[in-house]
Design a protein around this motif. Sequence first.
Motif, mmCIF file in Angstrom:
data_model
loop_
_atom_site.group_PDB
_atom_site.id
_atom_site.type_symbol
_atom_site.label_atom_id
_atom_site.label_comp_id
_atom_site.label_asym_id
_atom_site.label_seq_id
_atom_site.Cartn_x
_atom_site.Cartn_y
_atom_site.Cartn_z
ATOM 1 N N ASP A 222 11.008 23.775 19.521
ATOM 2 C CA ASP A 222 9.557 23.968 19.564
ATOM 3 C C ASP A 222 8.988 24.643 18.317
ATOM 4 O OD1 ASP A 222 9.376 22.553 21.883
ATOM 5 O OD2 ASP A 222 9.555 24.313 23.179
ATOM 6 N N ALA A 223 9.850 24.931 17.334
ATOM 7 C CA ALA A 223 9.373 25.416 16.027
ATOM 8 C C ALA A 223 10.071 24.584 14.952
ATOM 9 C CB ALA A 223 9.685 26.905 15.863
ATOM 10 N N PRO A 224 9.781 23.287 14.925
ATOM 11 C CA PRO A 224 10.514 22.379 14.028
ATOM 12 C C PRO A 224 10.145 22.552 12.572
ATOM 13 C CG PRO A 224 8.723 21.200 15.101
ATOM 14 C CD PRO A 224 8.734 22.592 15.696
ATOM 15 N N VAL A 225 11.095 22.203 11.683
ATOM 16 C CA VAL A 225 10.822 22.212 10.245
ATOM 17 C C VAL A 225 11.058 20.810 9.679
ATOM 18 C CG1 VAL A 225 11.431 24.639 9.928
ATOM 19 C CG2 VAL A 225 13.205 22.892 9.679
ATOM 20 N N ALA A 226 10.367 20.521 8.578
ATOM 21 C CA ALA A 226 10.502 19.212 7.936
ATOM 22 C C ALA A 226 11.346 19.336 6.675
ATOM 23 C CB ALA A 226 9.128 18.658 7.597
ATOM 24 N N SER A 227 12.152 18.331 6.414
ATOM 25 C CA SER A 227 12.978 18.272 5.205
ATOM 26 C C SER A 227 12.104 17.835 4.022
ATOM 27 C CB SER A 227 14.088 17.243 5.409
ATOM 28 O OG SER A 227 13.532 15.932 5.349
ATOM 29 N N PRO A 228 12.679 17.795 2.821
ATOM 30 C CA PRO A 228 11.977 17.100 1.735
ATOM 31 C C PRO A 228 11.828 15.632 2.128
ATOM 32 C CG PRO A 228 13.882 18.332 0.901
ATOM 33 C CD PRO A 228 13.963 18.373 2.385
ATOM 34 N N VAL A 229 10.956 14.911 1.424
ATOM 35 C CA VAL A 229 10.727 13.497 1.724
ATOM 36 C C VAL A 229 11.680 12.653 0.871
ATOM 37 C CG1 VAL A 229 9.001 11.650 1.737
ATOM 38 C CG2 VAL A 229 8.320 14.014 2.208
ATOM 39 N N GLY A 230 12.241 11.614 1.488
ATOM 40 C CA GLY A 230 13.123 10.696 0.769
ATOM 41 C C GLY A 230 12.500 9.319 0.705
ATOM 42 N N GLU A 231 13.035 8.484 -0.179
ATOM 43 C CA GLU A 231 12.504 7.130 -0.309
ATOM 44 C C GLU A 231 13.647 6.140 -0.428
ATOM 45 O OE1 GLU A 231 9.811 6.641 -3.581
ATOM 46 O OE2 GLU A 231 9.685 4.470 -3.302
ATOM 47 N N LEU A 232 13.416 4.936 0.082
ATOM 48 C CA LEU A 232 14.401 3.864 -0.035
ATOM 49 C C LEU A 232 13.808 2.758 -0.871
ATOM 50 C CD1 LEU A 232 15.287 4.167 3.635
ATOM 51 C CD2 LEU A 232 17.010 4.206 1.830
ATOM 52 N N SER A 233 14.576 2.242 -1.817
ATOM 53 C CA SER A 233 14.091 1.098 -2.576
ATOM 54 C C SER A 233 15.135 -0.002 -2.517
ATOM 55 C CB SER A 233 13.790 1.490 -4.018
ATOM 56 O OG SER A 233 14.967 1.915 -4.658
ATOM 57 N N PHE A 234 14.677 -1.239 -2.527
ATOM 58 C CA PHE A 234 15.572 -2.392 -2.370
ATOM 59 C C PHE A 234 14.842 -3.631 -2.848
ATOM 60 C CE2 PHE A 234 13.369 -1.140 1.465
ATOM 61 C CZ PHE A 234 12.599 -2.261 1.731
ATOM 62 N N GLU A 235 15.614 -4.692 -3.074
ATOM 63 C CA GLU A 235 15.051 -5.946 -3.559
ATOM 64 C C GLU A 235 14.548 -6.842 -2.425
ATOM 65 O OE1 GLU A 235 14.577 -7.157 -6.674
ATOM 66 O OE2 GLU A 235 15.104 -5.138 -7.367
ATOM 67 N N ALA A 236 15.166 -6.740 -1.248
ATOM 68 C CA ALA A 236 14.886 -7.669 -0.146
ATOM 69 C C ALA A 236 13.403 -7.685 0.254
ATOM 70 C CB ALA A 236 15.730 -7.284 1.063
ATOM 71 N N LEU A 316 18.752 14.270 3.496
ATOM 72 C CA LEU A 316 17.487 14.992 3.331
ATOM 73 C C LEU A 316 17.693 16.488 3.547
ATOM 74 C CD1 LEU A 316 15.048 12.522 5.147
ATOM 75 C CD2 LEU A 316 15.090 13.057 2.702
ATOM 76 N N PHE A 317 18.509 16.829 4.542
ATOM 77 C CA PHE A 317 18.733 18.256 4.786
ATOM 78 C C PHE A 317 19.695 18.869 3.777
ATOM 79 C CE2 PHE A 317 16.300 17.507 8.559
ATOM 80 C CZ PHE A 317 15.499 18.638 8.535
ATOM 81 N N GLU A 318 20.596 18.039 3.277
ATOM 82 C CA GLU A 318 21.473 18.521 2.206
ATOM 83 C C GLU A 318 20.612 18.937 1.004
ATOM 84 O OE1 GLU A 318 25.176 16.109 1.793
ATOM 85 O OE2 GLU A 318 24.619 16.195 -0.337
ATOM 86 N N ALA A 319 19.565 18.126 0.734
ATOM 87 C CA ALA A 319 18.656 18.447 -0.375
ATOM 88 C C ALA A 319 17.908 19.745 -0.113
ATOM 89 C CB ALA A 319 17.668 17.304 -0.597
ATOM 90 N N ALA A 320 17.809 20.101 1.174
ATOM 91 C CA ALA A 320 17.129 21.352 1.535
ATOM 92 C C ALA A 320 18.130 22.504 1.621
ATOM 93 C CB ALA A 320 16.395 21.178 2.855
ATOM 94 N N GLY A 321 19.385 22.231 1.251
ATOM 95 C CA GLY A 321 20.388 23.294 1.234
ATOM 96 C C GLY A 321 21.206 23.426 2.510
ATOM 97 N N VAL A 322 21.085 22.462 3.435
ATOM 98 C CA VAL A 322 21.864 22.516 4.683
ATOM 99 C C VAL A 322 22.976 21.466 4.579
ATOM 100 C CG1 VAL A 322 21.759 22.378 7.204
ATOM 101 C CG2 VAL A 322 19.726 23.080 5.917
ATOM 102 N N SER A 323 24.221 21.916 4.547
ATOM 103 C CA SER A 323 25.323 20.959 4.402
ATOM 104 C C SER A 323 25.483 20.152 5.692
ATOM 105 C CB SER A 323 26.626 21.700 4.110
ATOM 106 O OG SER A 323 27.090 22.313 5.304
ATOM 107 N N TYR A 324 26.216 19.043 5.579
ATOM 108 C CA TYR A 324 26.428 18.172 6.744
ATOM 109 C C TYR A 324 27.033 18.946 7.915
ATOM 110 C CZ TYR A 324 27.708 13.894 9.300
ATOM 111 O OH TYR A 324 27.839 12.906 10.241
#
Length: 339
Positions: A222-236, A316-324
Amino acid sequence: MKKRILLLAGGQSGEHEVSLMSARSVLAALPRDQFDVTPVVISKQGRWLPPTGTQQALESGEAPTGGDLVLHRVASAEGYDAVFPLLHGPMGEDGTIQGLLTLAGIPFVGSGVLGSAVSMDKVMTKQVLASAGVPQVEWRLALRREWRDQPALVEGRAAELGFPLFVKPANLGSSVGISKVSRTQDLAPALDLAFSLDRRVILEAMTSHKPREVEVGILGNDAPVASPVGELSFEAEFYDYETKYTEGRAEMHIPARLPREVAEQVRETALKAFRALDCAGLARVDFFYVEETGELYLNEVNTMPGFTTTSMYPKLFEAAGVSYSELVTRLVSLALEER
Ligand code: ATP
Ligand code: MG
Ligand code: MG
Ligand code: MG
Protein backbone atom coordinates in the motif's frame (compact mmCIF):
# COMPACT_ATOMS: atom_id res chain seq x y z
CA MET A 1 14.16 -19.86 11.17
CA LYS A 2 14.21 -20.35 7.44
CA LYS A 3 11.02 -19.51 5.59
CA ARG A 4 9.47 -22.33 3.63
CA ILE A 5 8.50 -21.19 0.15
CA LEU A 6 6.46 -23.01 -2.45
CA LEU A 7 7.45 -21.79 -5.92
CA LEU A 8 4.76 -22.48 -8.51
CA ALA A 9 5.71 -22.48 -12.19
CA GLY A 10 4.48 -23.58 -15.59
CA GLY A 11 0.71 -23.51 -15.58
CA GLN A 12 -2.08 -23.94 -18.07
CA SER A 13 -1.74 -20.79 -20.15
CA GLY A 14 0.04 -20.09 -23.43
CA GLU A 15 2.82 -18.60 -21.28
CA HIS A 16 3.77 -21.95 -19.67
CA GLU A 17 7.30 -21.97 -21.12
CA VAL A 18 7.93 -18.35 -20.20
CA SER A 19 6.98 -19.14 -16.61
CA LEU A 20 9.44 -22.05 -16.48
CA MET A 21 12.23 -19.73 -17.62
CA SER A 22 11.34 -17.18 -14.95
CA ALA A 23 11.13 -19.89 -12.28
CA ARG A 24 14.61 -21.21 -12.99
CA SER A 25 16.03 -17.74 -12.31
CA VAL A 26 14.01 -17.18 -9.12
CA LEU A 27 14.87 -20.64 -7.81
CA ALA A 28 18.56 -19.94 -8.25
CA ALA A 29 18.31 -16.51 -6.63
CA LEU A 30 16.28 -17.01 -3.42
CA PRO A 31 19.00 -16.96 -0.74
CA ARG A 32 19.28 -20.46 0.77
CA ASP A 33 20.33 -19.16 4.19
CA GLN A 34 16.89 -17.53 4.46
CA PHE A 35 14.62 -19.78 2.44
CA ASP A 36 13.80 -23.42 1.96
CA VAL A 37 12.32 -23.49 -1.52
CA THR A 38 10.17 -26.25 -2.99
CA PRO A 39 9.43 -25.82 -6.69
CA VAL A 40 6.27 -27.36 -8.08
CA VAL A 41 5.62 -27.26 -11.79
CA ILE A 42 2.01 -27.22 -12.95
CA SER A 43 1.56 -29.04 -16.25
CA LYS A 44 -0.38 -27.65 -19.17
CA GLN A 45 -3.17 -30.00 -18.11
CA GLY A 46 -3.30 -28.30 -14.70
CA ARG A 47 -1.75 -31.16 -12.71
CA TRP A 48 0.80 -30.36 -10.00
CA LEU A 49 3.92 -32.45 -10.66
CA PRO A 50 5.81 -34.41 -7.99
CA PRO A 51 9.53 -33.56 -7.38
CA THR A 52 10.92 -35.76 -10.17
CA GLY A 53 8.47 -34.40 -12.75
CA THR A 54 9.12 -30.84 -11.55
CA GLN A 55 12.89 -31.28 -11.81
CA GLN A 56 12.53 -32.70 -15.29
CA ALA A 57 10.27 -29.85 -16.40
CA LEU A 58 12.56 -27.13 -15.04
CA GLU A 59 15.55 -28.68 -16.80
CA SER A 60 13.94 -29.38 -20.15
CA GLY A 61 11.54 -26.42 -20.20
CA GLU A 62 8.60 -28.74 -20.84
CA ALA A 63 6.31 -30.46 -18.36
CA PRO A 64 5.45 -34.16 -18.60
CA THR A 65 1.85 -35.30 -18.04
CA GLY A 66 0.68 -36.89 -14.78
CA GLY A 67 0.75 -35.33 -11.31
CA ASP A 68 -1.91 -34.47 -8.73
CA LEU A 69 -5.02 -32.39 -8.94
CA VAL A 70 -4.47 -28.88 -7.63
CA LEU A 71 -6.55 -29.23 -4.47
CA HIS A 72 -4.59 -32.17 -3.07
CA ARG A 73 -1.40 -30.16 -3.22
CA VAL A 74 -2.87 -27.05 -1.64
CA ALA A 75 -4.10 -29.14 1.28
CA SER A 76 -0.56 -30.42 1.80
CA ALA A 77 0.89 -26.94 1.23
CA GLU A 78 -0.22 -25.78 4.68
CA GLY A 79 3.32 -26.09 5.97
CA TYR A 80 4.56 -23.32 3.71
CA ASP A 81 5.14 -19.78 4.97
CA ALA A 82 4.45 -18.30 1.54
CA VAL A 83 3.78 -19.24 -2.05
CA PHE A 84 5.47 -17.57 -5.01
CA PRO A 85 3.01 -18.10 -7.88
CA LEU A 86 5.38 -17.38 -10.74
CA LEU A 87 2.68 -18.08 -13.30
CA HIS A 88 1.71 -15.93 -16.26
CA GLY A 89 -1.65 -15.63 -17.98
CA PRO A 90 -4.98 -17.34 -17.23
CA MET A 91 -5.09 -19.85 -14.33
CA GLY A 92 -2.12 -18.19 -12.71
CA GLU A 93 -1.97 -14.43 -13.09
CA ASP A 94 -5.73 -13.94 -13.19
CA GLY A 95 -6.88 -14.43 -9.60
CA THR A 96 -7.70 -18.15 -9.81
CA ILE A 97 -4.59 -19.45 -8.00
CA GLN A 98 -4.79 -16.38 -5.77
CA GLY A 99 -8.32 -17.42 -4.76
CA LEU A 100 -7.22 -20.94 -3.98
CA LEU A 101 -4.32 -19.70 -1.84
CA THR A 102 -6.57 -17.18 -0.08
CA LEU A 103 -9.00 -19.98 0.79
CA ALA A 104 -6.11 -22.12 2.00
CA GLY A 105 -4.87 -19.23 4.17
CA ILE A 106 -1.35 -19.19 2.71
CA PRO A 107 0.30 -15.79 2.04
CA PHE A 108 1.54 -15.35 -1.50
CA VAL A 109 3.65 -13.03 -3.63
CA GLY A 110 1.84 -10.48 -5.75
CA SER A 111 -1.67 -9.15 -6.18
CA GLY A 112 -4.74 -10.72 -4.60
CA VAL A 113 -7.86 -11.98 -6.33
CA LEU A 114 -9.25 -8.57 -7.25
CA GLY A 115 -6.05 -6.94 -8.52
CA SER A 116 -5.01 -10.04 -10.42
CA ALA A 117 -8.38 -10.64 -12.09
CA VAL A 118 -9.00 -7.06 -13.11
CA SER A 119 -5.45 -6.47 -14.36
CA MET A 120 -5.41 -9.68 -16.38
CA ASP A 121 -8.52 -8.69 -18.30
CA LYS A 122 -7.62 -5.92 -20.72
CA VAL A 123 -11.23 -4.70 -20.95
CA MET A 124 -11.76 -4.50 -17.18
CA THR A 125 -8.40 -2.78 -16.81
CA LYS A 126 -9.37 -0.17 -19.40
CA GLN A 127 -12.71 0.47 -17.67
CA VAL A 128 -11.21 0.87 -14.21
CA LEU A 129 -8.36 3.04 -15.44
CA ALA A 130 -10.67 5.22 -17.51
CA SER A 131 -12.56 6.02 -14.33
CA ALA A 132 -9.24 6.97 -12.75
CA GLY A 133 -8.54 9.37 -15.64
CA VAL A 134 -5.66 7.36 -17.13
CA PRO A 135 -5.16 7.99 -20.88
CA GLN A 136 -5.66 4.92 -23.08
CA VAL A 137 -6.29 4.16 -26.77
CA GLU A 138 -9.86 3.73 -28.08
CA TRP A 139 -11.15 0.19 -27.77
CA ARG A 140 -14.18 -2.10 -28.23
CA LEU A 141 -15.14 -5.40 -26.61
CA ALA A 142 -16.42 -8.40 -28.59
CA LEU A 143 -17.74 -11.74 -27.30
CA ARG A 144 -17.18 -15.11 -28.98
CA ARG A 145 -20.91 -15.60 -29.35
CA GLU A 146 -21.32 -12.24 -31.09
CA TRP A 147 -18.58 -13.12 -33.57
CA ARG A 148 -20.27 -16.46 -34.25
CA ASP A 149 -23.87 -15.20 -34.53
CA GLN A 150 -23.56 -11.54 -35.57
CA PRO A 151 -20.19 -11.04 -37.29
CA ALA A 152 -21.36 -7.79 -38.91
CA LEU A 153 -21.79 -6.32 -35.43
CA VAL A 154 -18.19 -7.07 -34.54
CA GLU A 155 -16.94 -5.85 -37.93
CA GLY A 156 -18.85 -2.63 -37.33
CA ARG A 157 -17.04 -2.08 -34.04
CA ALA A 158 -13.71 -2.62 -35.80
CA ALA A 159 -14.73 -0.11 -38.50
CA GLU A 160 -15.37 2.49 -35.79
CA LEU A 161 -11.75 2.21 -34.75
CA GLY A 162 -10.30 2.17 -38.29
CA PHE A 163 -7.22 0.38 -39.60
CA PRO A 164 -4.65 -0.52 -38.50
CA LEU A 165 -6.04 -1.95 -35.28
CA PHE A 166 -5.01 -4.59 -32.78
CA VAL A 167 -7.06 -7.69 -31.99
CA LYS A 168 -6.24 -9.33 -28.66
CA PRO A 169 -7.60 -12.07 -26.42
CA ALA A 170 -8.74 -10.07 -23.37
CA ASN A 171 -6.94 -12.40 -20.95
CA LEU A 172 -3.51 -13.46 -22.09
CA GLY A 173 0.07 -12.26 -22.36
CA SER A 174 3.40 -12.58 -24.20
CA SER A 175 1.50 -11.33 -27.29
CA VAL A 176 -0.03 -14.80 -27.70
CA GLY A 177 -3.05 -14.53 -30.02
CA ILE A 178 -2.48 -10.84 -30.82
CA SER A 179 -2.69 -9.55 -34.40
CA LYS A 180 -2.12 -6.19 -35.97
CA VAL A 181 -4.78 -5.85 -38.64
CA SER A 182 -4.19 -3.43 -41.51
CA ARG A 183 -6.70 -4.64 -44.11
CA THR A 184 -10.36 -5.70 -44.00
CA GLN A 185 -9.57 -9.22 -45.24
CA ASP A 186 -7.19 -9.81 -42.30
CA LEU A 187 -9.80 -9.03 -39.67
CA ALA A 188 -11.66 -12.38 -39.69
CA PRO A 189 -8.56 -14.58 -39.28
CA ALA A 190 -7.36 -12.30 -36.45
CA LEU A 191 -10.71 -12.59 -34.67
CA ASP A 192 -10.81 -16.38 -35.20
CA LEU A 193 -7.37 -16.68 -33.64
CA ALA A 194 -8.18 -14.46 -30.66
CA PHE A 195 -11.52 -16.21 -30.04
CA SER A 196 -9.80 -19.61 -30.14
CA LEU A 197 -7.99 -18.47 -26.98
CA ASP A 198 -10.59 -16.39 -25.13
CA ARG A 199 -14.32 -15.76 -24.90
CA ARG A 200 -13.64 -12.04 -24.67
CA VAL A 201 -11.65 -10.17 -27.29
CA ILE A 202 -10.57 -6.56 -27.29
CA LEU A 203 -10.20 -4.48 -30.44
CA GLU A 204 -7.83 -1.57 -29.98
CA ALA A 205 -7.15 1.45 -32.12
CA MET A 206 -3.51 1.73 -32.99
CA THR A 207 -1.59 4.73 -31.76
CA SER A 208 -1.28 7.48 -34.41
CA HIS A 209 2.33 6.43 -35.20
CA LYS A 210 4.37 3.36 -34.28
CA PRO A 211 4.78 4.02 -30.56
CA ARG A 212 7.87 3.98 -28.39
CA GLU A 213 7.31 1.18 -25.87
CA VAL A 214 8.15 2.14 -22.33
CA GLU A 215 7.72 0.11 -19.17
CA VAL A 216 8.03 0.78 -15.48
CA GLY A 217 8.22 -1.54 -12.49
CA ILE A 218 6.19 -1.04 -9.32
CA LEU A 219 7.21 -2.62 -6.02
CA GLY A 220 5.33 -2.53 -2.72
CA ASN A 221 1.93 -3.02 -1.19
CA ASP A 222 0.00 0.00 0.00
CA ALA A 223 3.04 2.31 -0.23
CA PRO A 224 4.38 1.28 -3.65
CA VAL A 225 7.43 2.75 -5.36
CA ALA A 226 8.19 3.07 -9.07
CA SER A 227 11.44 2.01 -10.75
CA PRO A 228 13.22 4.06 -13.40
CA VAL A 229 11.50 3.84 -16.80
CA GLY A 230 12.80 1.38 -19.40
CA GLU A 231 12.28 1.17 -23.13
CA LEU A 232 12.21 -1.62 -25.69
CA SER A 233 13.22 -1.12 -29.29
CA PHE A 234 12.91 -3.62 -32.13
CA GLU A 235 12.53 -3.85 -35.89
CA ALA A 236 9.31 -5.91 -36.00
CA GLU A 237 5.85 -4.47 -36.83
CA PHE A 238 4.97 -4.81 -33.17
CA TYR A 239 6.33 -6.48 -30.05
CA ASP A 240 5.15 -10.00 -30.88
CA TYR A 241 6.02 -13.34 -29.26
CA GLU A 242 9.00 -14.01 -31.49
CA THR A 243 10.47 -10.57 -30.93
CA LYS A 244 9.95 -10.94 -27.17
CA TYR A 245 11.66 -14.30 -26.82
CA THR A 246 14.21 -14.60 -29.63
CA GLU A 247 17.64 -13.58 -28.42
CA GLY A 248 18.82 -10.36 -30.06
CA ARG A 249 15.48 -9.26 -31.57
CA ALA A 250 14.75 -6.53 -29.06
CA GLU A 251 16.95 -4.11 -27.26
CA MET A 252 16.37 -2.84 -23.74
CA HIS A 253 17.24 0.73 -22.81
CA ILE A 254 17.40 1.66 -19.15
CA PRO A 255 16.72 4.45 -18.50
CA ALA A 256 14.35 5.08 -21.41
CA ARG A 257 15.41 7.88 -23.74
CA LEU A 258 12.57 10.17 -22.71
CA PRO A 259 12.25 13.81 -21.70
CA ARG A 260 12.43 14.01 -17.91
CA GLU A 261 8.85 15.21 -17.53
CA VAL A 262 7.52 12.32 -19.66
CA ALA A 263 9.43 9.75 -17.58
CA GLU A 264 7.99 11.35 -14.44
CA GLN A 265 4.49 11.20 -15.89
CA VAL A 266 4.99 7.50 -16.71
CA ARG A 267 6.02 6.72 -13.16
CA GLU A 268 3.19 8.71 -11.60
CA THR A 269 0.57 7.23 -13.91
CA ALA A 270 1.86 3.71 -13.23
CA LEU A 271 1.55 4.24 -9.47
CA LYS A 272 -1.95 5.60 -9.93
CA ALA A 273 -2.91 2.54 -12.00
CA PHE A 274 -1.37 0.14 -9.46
CA ARG A 275 -3.50 1.70 -6.74
CA ALA A 276 -6.67 1.95 -8.83
CA LEU A 277 -6.44 -1.76 -9.69
CA ASP A 278 -5.68 -2.76 -6.09
CA CYS A 279 -2.41 -4.43 -7.08
CA ALA A 280 0.09 -5.66 -4.50
CA GLY A 281 3.71 -6.75 -4.41
CA LEU A 282 4.75 -6.09 -7.96
CA ALA A 283 3.57 -5.07 -11.38
CA ARG A 284 5.10 -4.00 -14.66
CA VAL A 285 3.10 -1.22 -16.23
CA ASP A 286 3.48 -0.79 -20.00
CA PHE A 287 2.97 2.44 -21.93
CA PHE A 288 2.98 3.72 -25.49
CA TYR A 289 4.68 7.06 -26.06
CA VAL A 290 4.06 8.70 -29.41
CA GLU A 291 7.10 10.83 -29.95
CA GLU A 292 5.62 12.74 -32.92
CA THR A 293 2.68 14.06 -30.90
CA GLY A 294 3.79 13.70 -27.30
CA GLU A 295 0.82 11.43 -26.52
CA LEU A 296 1.25 8.95 -23.70
CA TYR A 297 -1.11 5.98 -23.29
CA LEU A 298 -1.14 3.29 -20.67
CA ASN A 299 -1.23 -0.05 -22.51
CA GLU A 300 -1.55 -2.63 -19.76
CA VAL A 301 -0.60 -3.80 -16.28
CA ASN A 302 1.17 -7.15 -15.79
CA THR A 303 0.80 -8.40 -12.23
CA MET A 304 3.32 -11.22 -12.69
CA PRO A 305 5.76 -9.91 -15.29
CA GLY A 306 8.51 -11.97 -16.94
CA PHE A 307 11.09 -12.68 -14.26
CA THR A 308 14.30 -14.10 -15.71
CA THR A 309 17.50 -12.31 -14.70
CA THR A 310 17.42 -10.53 -18.08
CA SER A 311 13.71 -9.59 -17.98
CA MET A 312 12.65 -5.95 -17.92
CA TYR A 313 11.14 -5.90 -14.41
CA PRO A 314 14.21 -7.13 -12.50
CA LYS A 315 16.48 -5.05 -14.75
CA LEU A 316 14.51 -1.90 -13.89
CA PHE A 317 15.01 -2.48 -10.18
CA GLU A 318 18.64 -3.40 -10.68
CA ALA A 319 19.02 0.08 -12.21
CA ALA A 320 17.50 1.42 -9.00
CA GLY A 321 20.13 -0.43 -6.96
CA VAL A 322 18.07 -3.52 -6.00
CA SER A 323 19.81 -6.73 -7.05
CA TYR A 324 17.83 -9.69 -8.41
CA SER A 325 18.18 -11.70 -5.22
CA GLU A 326 17.34 -8.69 -3.03
CA LEU A 327 14.28 -8.19 -5.20
CA VAL A 328 12.91 -11.72 -4.78
CA THR A 329 13.64 -11.57 -1.05
CA ARG A 330 11.77 -8.26 -0.83
CA LEU A 331 8.80 -9.76 -2.69
CA VAL A 332 8.53 -12.58 -0.17
CA SER A 333 8.66 -10.05 2.72
CA LEU A 334 5.89 -8.05 1.03
CA ALA A 335 3.81 -11.24 0.82
CA LEU A 336 4.18 -11.73 4.57
CA GLU A 337 3.58 -8.06 5.44
CA GLU A 338 0.33 -7.02 7.07
CA ARG A 339 -1.51 -4.56 4.84
P1 ATP B 1 2.82 -8.91 -22.21
O1 ATP B 1 3.74 -9.98 -22.68
O2 ATP B 1 3.56 -7.63 -21.93
O3 ATP B 1 1.89 -9.32 -21.14
P2 ATP B 1 0.44 -8.81 -23.91
O4 ATP B 1 0.35 -10.13 -24.55
O5 ATP B 1 -0.43 -8.54 -22.75
O6 ATP B 1 1.95 -8.49 -23.53
P3 ATP B 1 0.09 -6.19 -25.21
O7 ATP B 1 1.15 -5.58 -24.39
O8 ATP B 1 -1.29 -5.71 -25.00
O9 ATP B 1 0.13 -7.78 -25.10
O10 ATP B 1 0.42 -6.01 -26.75
C1 ATP B 1 1.60 -6.58 -27.31
C2 ATP B 1 2.30 -5.61 -28.22
O11 ATP B 1 1.45 -5.26 -29.33
C3 ATP B 1 2.66 -4.28 -27.60
O12 ATP B 1 3.84 -4.36 -26.85
C4 ATP B 1 2.79 -3.41 -28.86
O13 ATP B 1 3.99 -3.70 -29.57
C5 ATP B 1 1.66 -3.90 -29.71
N1 ATP B 1 0.40 -3.15 -29.47
C6 ATP B 1 -0.63 -3.61 -28.73
N2 ATP B 1 -1.65 -2.73 -28.71
C7 ATP B 1 -1.25 -1.68 -29.44
C8 ATP B 1 -1.87 -0.44 -29.81
N3 ATP B 1 -3.10 -0.14 -29.41
N4 ATP B 1 -1.16 0.43 -30.59
C9 ATP B 1 0.11 0.13 -31.00
N5 ATP B 1 0.73 -1.03 -30.69
C10 ATP B 1 0.07 -1.93 -29.93
MG1 MG C 1 0.18 -8.31 -20.77
MG1 MG D 1 1.99 -10.36 -19.35
MG1 MG E 1 2.56 -6.02 -22.97
